[in-house]
Design a protein around this motif. Structure first.
Motif, PDB file in Angstrom:
ATOM      1  N   GLU A 156      37.525  47.265  45.450  1.00  0.00           N
ATOM      2  CA  GLU A 156      37.687  46.337  44.329  1.00  0.00           C
ATOM      3  C   GLU A 156      37.138  46.892  43.013  1.00  0.00           C
ATOM      4  O   GLU A 156      37.019  46.161  42.041  1.00  0.00           O
ATOM      5  N   ARG A 157      36.802  48.182  43.008  1.00  0.00           N
ATOM      6  CA  ARG A 157      36.374  48.863  41.785  1.00  0.00           C
ATOM      7  C   ARG A 157      35.139  48.219  41.137  1.00  0.00           C
ATOM      8  O   ARG A 157      35.059  48.114  39.929  1.00  0.00           O
TER       9      ARG A 157
ATOM     10  N   SER B 148      29.327  48.137  49.821  1.00  0.00           N
ATOM     11  CA  SER B 148      29.783  49.315  49.085  1.00  0.00           C
ATOM     12  C   SER B 148      31.247  49.626  49.372  1.00  0.00           C
ATOM     13  O   SER B 148      31.985  50.035  48.474  1.00  0.00           O
ATOM     14  N   PHE B 149      31.673  49.428  50.613  1.00  0.00           N
ATOM     15  CA  PHE B 149      33.080  49.706  50.942  1.00  0.00           C
ATOM     16  C   PHE B 149      33.997  48.711  50.225  1.00  0.00           C
ATOM     17  O   PHE B 149      35.062  49.072  49.725  1.00  0.00           O
ATOM     18  N   ILE B 150      33.581  47.449  50.197  1.00  0.00           N
ATOM     19  CA  ILE B 150      34.394  46.451  49.478  1.00  0.00           C
ATOM     20  C   ILE B 150      34.409  46.805  47.986  1.00  0.00           C
ATOM     21  O   ILE B 150      35.434  46.737  47.325  1.00  0.00           O
TER      22      ILE B 150
ATOM     23  N   ASN C 175      43.161  47.329  35.782  1.00  0.00           N
ATOM     24  CA  ASN C 175      42.015  48.252  35.698  1.00  0.00           C
ATOM     25  C   ASN C 175      41.677  48.554  34.238  1.00  0.00           C
ATOM     26  O   ASN C 175      40.504  48.600  33.862  1.00  0.00           O
ATOM     27  N   ARG C 176      42.713  48.757  33.439  1.00  0.00           N
ATOM     28  CA  ARG C 176      42.474  49.082  32.032  1.00  0.00           C
ATOM     29  C   ARG C 176      41.794  47.911  31.314  1.00  0.00           C
ATOM     30  O   ARG C 176      40.855  48.088  30.548  1.00  0.00           O
TER      31      ARG C 176
ATOM     32  N   VAL D 296      37.415  39.956  33.908  1.00  0.00           N
ATOM     33  CA  VAL D 296      37.148  40.407  35.278  1.00  0.00           C
ATOM     34  C   VAL D 296      38.154  39.708  36.177  1.00  0.00           C
ATOM     35  O   VAL D 296      38.400  38.509  36.047  1.00  0.00           O
ATOM     36  N   ASN D 297      38.736  40.477  37.087  1.00  0.00           N
ATOM     37  CA  ASN D 297      39.833  39.981  37.909  1.00  0.00           C
ATOM     38  C   ASN D 297      39.401  39.814  39.367  1.00  0.00           C
ATOM     39  O   ASN D 297      38.607  40.602  39.876  1.00  0.00           O
ATOM     40  N   PHE D 298      39.928  38.792  40.032  1.00  0.00           N
ATOM     41  CA  PHE D 298      39.599  38.524  41.430  1.00  0.00           C
ATOM     42  C   PHE D 298      40.872  38.301  42.235  1.00  0.00           C
ATOM     43  O   PHE D 298      41.916  37.984  41.674  1.00  0.00           O
TER      44      PHE D 298
END
Lengths: 468, 468
Positions: free
Chosen positions: A183-184, A177-179, A431-432, A440-442
């Motif tokens: 990382e949204r 959950s913290f990660i 984010n947008r 999806v971004n990594f």
């Protein structure tokens, strides 16, 4: 024991919650549970139960649940183990639909009293078909209902999303959950099943398969009591919603001697891997891979085939991605003539214009980059796209060009990216785009590529005929 | 061609820098280079060279370097390729000690003119023993000298540190630096060697081995011209400073046919792995692993042996770590009697008190946690410690207990941690502990454990007798 799905729905969607063992003392978990419920914005009724208090966090407090003049949907219990059987009976009398039992000290302790209590509790609730999350759990969170029924108020900071997380470890659930916050990544439910009085992985999966807020099921597992049962259920549900599982505990930690016996360790790991694969469950090897893969599956559940394109504004990231594609079952496909012609018009003749495309010669030309991405997006030969772009002062605006993809209303191909910049420069754009559902971004090209490989593994798992 | 180490030192430590092709036009790289130098706080003299300007960014601009009345230490060249030979001659006449050639369009293009120009340039500078970073590079950064000789001003945001990064890919160098900013990893030098006119990996390694600001050398490699030469040099320097290398390009990307020929791909990868291993170079498989491992080696260069302890506030993270230790060459050792007795005093009898220790029963008791960590720190059986602690509302203060370790003045054992909390809660403490040198922290227990396994691999590599 049979717990109807309606009871599971009620457990996660109560209109009233009693905290049995609520406290104003910060040293007590009952304090933190009250904080989770109140700070988390739970819109229903919150009733603290504590015979020694009149008011907790501004809420009228009752000496016992039995004294309430109305029924309660959900009870969260944080009292010492030996008091729990009597409390459970009171709960049932008040018509509870579900219980979260945070208290530890049952089956997991060596004292036979613990196991006895466990059995006693099971007898009480199973007869009434009331589901219990726990014992020995931090609790559970239904983010879409603003219900934080856990002892960690900060779980409410996790974004609402489409991934249902079920974990056998509270520590791992917190970590994931913290990660996810950083990382949204969004979740629908976060559930610590603890020592599984009557809600185990199997029951959670059945419920989440029906849950309209959940598209992907993510599991963290250590050991399971009835692997065959889980396997057969998952097999029956194969392909309905993706299940991603991270299983640890491949070695026998308690036995020093067997630890160095790698043969047996590998064997046990293989047994689980085989079972997952037969059940259509996608196995991963780290919490990061679990989160990355679930995030991508929540956005792009279907990779139509294994033919991918690699587009990179700088050569290096494209090469690392090609390595991973080549090691997996992905094919770096040839473009259709029309696509190749279009790219040849955009890039100078000396660039590597075939797939994987080194867009280096146009790295600070936003129009050129977007032209290439659009051409490849429309190429029927290509079923998934890996796109990499690293910020430099001169290409700061290149990211803006991708906004044209948000205008395209046709079904989208999986677009897995690593768009990277110093903190605060590209985040807003990325984010947008993620929120618009175009990509999806990594954080690295390797993680992006492994995710693409996992989408492809899931495609094969979901569609293959279950073997006997 | 021979370039003395004094010239390399001068290249990275100039007192005056001329930017040949400086510009006030944002569309030109000469603009961004000027911004890097000025915003980066370079304390020496910055001289823009451009025949069309009188002043750039407030600095008096000269039409050519030949017209200066004084000598110049470093020239950064951002002019079109065909102009560069004449510029190089002017530079030598002005006594430059080194050149950064950002311009592309030499050996990397198919046009034979590019290769000819490359040879012509090499002839000019090699005779004068002047080192050239590039061509086709973003440049180089000497963080300790506040020298940002690149076209990306944001490199100056990277922390000063003890890792020297040398990369064949500008994109990867940017990416690694951006991750380093987010994870607070510091560098001494960041160098994009580009198409290596006369400064290749070998020369950079020789220089960084002598560089007093560098303790660890991190390499990103695609292909190398003289692998045997690099290997022999690295072998000769084995163990002096750790070298970590990430090599991509294991497949033949240009050749569709050979791509599916996994045998040959694996074979090529094996050849490199063997060479690295013989040379005492620690090979890693991703940019994250490169950065993680270099970060840990910069703090804890010596893991004395392979006997580790795993201490986890919650069971899950400890189990995932044990899996990785068991798969690697690490031993989860038995504690000395004194240590075990101390732990037995602290934890209740029903907890898993042997290594790996599940500190779960004391997870919100800061004193108990610290007592266990201290006892294990003093155990001669233990050569490295993995410590995991996940935040929950009730253990928010547990992190503070670790400050007692900063008071211990004795040589420290490698303490590799995953301390994780929602953004903003524990960061300040973790940063302070990292700055005090008592631990290095990673985002997940798996990454922390892989780092420990890599410290152990490096220990074996550094001390083994080089094979013939």
């Amino acid at each position: 024991m049979d717990i109807p799905i309606t009871r599971m729905k009620a457990l996660f969607n109560p209109t009233s919650v009693a905290v049995i063992g609520a406290s104003e003392n910060e040293a007590k978990l009952g304090f933190h549970v009250m904080k989770s419920l109140t700070k988390g914005g739970f819109p229903g009724k919150i009733i603290p139960i504590n015979p020694g208090s009149e008011e907790i966090m501004g809420l009228k407090t009752f000496p016992s649940i039995a004294e309430l003049s109305y029924d309660i949907d959900l009870a969260i219990v944080v009292l010492p183990a030996k008091m729990v059987p009597a409390i459970f009976k009171e709960c049932l009398a008040k018509g509870v639909q579900g219980i979260v039992l945070i208290t530890a000290g049952f089956r997991e302790i060596d004292d036979p009293m613990g196991a006895e209590l466990h059995e006693q509790l099971a007898g009480i609730v199973n007869e009434a078909h009331v589901p219990v999350i726990g014992p020995n759990t931090f609790g559970m969170i239904n983010l879409h209902a603003n219900l934080n029924a856990s002892f960690t108020p900060e779980f409410s900071l996790v974004r609402k999303g489409r991934i249902g997380l079920v974990s056998q470890s509270g520590g791992m659930c917190h970590l994931i959950s913290f990660i996810a916050m950083r990382e949204r990544v969004g979740f629908s439910k976060i559930v610590g099943i603890g020592n599984r009085l009557n809600v185990d992985f199997e029951r959670m999966i059945s419920y989440l398969m029906e849950d309209q807020d959940t598209d992907v099921i993510a599991l963290y597992m250590e050991g399971i009591d009835q692997p065959r049962q889980l396997q057969e259920m998952a097999r029956g549900l194969r392909g309905r919603k993706p299940i991603v599982a991270y299983k640890t505990g491949i070695g026998n930690l308690g036995d020093q001697a067997s630890r160095s016996h790698t043969g047996s360790i590998a064997g046990r790991s293989d047994v689980y891997s085989g079972a997952f694969s037969q059940a259509g469950v996608l196995e991963v090897r780290s919490v990061e891979e679990l989160l990355d893969t679930a995030k991508a599956l929540a956005r792009f559940p279907v990779l139509p085939g294994n033919r991918v394109a690699i587009l990179s504004s700088q050569a290096g990231p494209g090469i690392s991605a090609a390595d991973i594609c080549q090691r997996s079952d992905l094919t770096i496909v040839s473009f259709a003539d029309q696509t190749q012609n279009r790219i040849n018009e955009i890039l100078p003749p000396l660039a590597l214009r075939t797939n994987p495309v080194d867009m280096g010669p146009a790295w600070y030309n936003s129009e050129a980059l977007v032209g290439i991405v659009r051409a490849v997006m429309e190429d029927d030969n290509v079923e998934g796209i890996l796109l990499f772009m690293m910020f430099a002062s001169a290409n700061v605006d290149s990211i803006k060009g991708l906004s044209c993809l948000t205008e395209n209303k046709r079904p989208r191909k999986p677009l897995i990216t690593c768009l990277s910049a110093p903190p605060g420069i590209w985040d807003e754009h990325i984010n947008r785009y993620e929120d618009a559902g175009i990509l999806v971004n990594f954080p690295t090209p390797e993680r992006a590529s492994r995710v693409m490989a996992n989408l492809n593994r899931y495609r094969r798992l979901a569609h293959s005929v279950p073997s006997a």
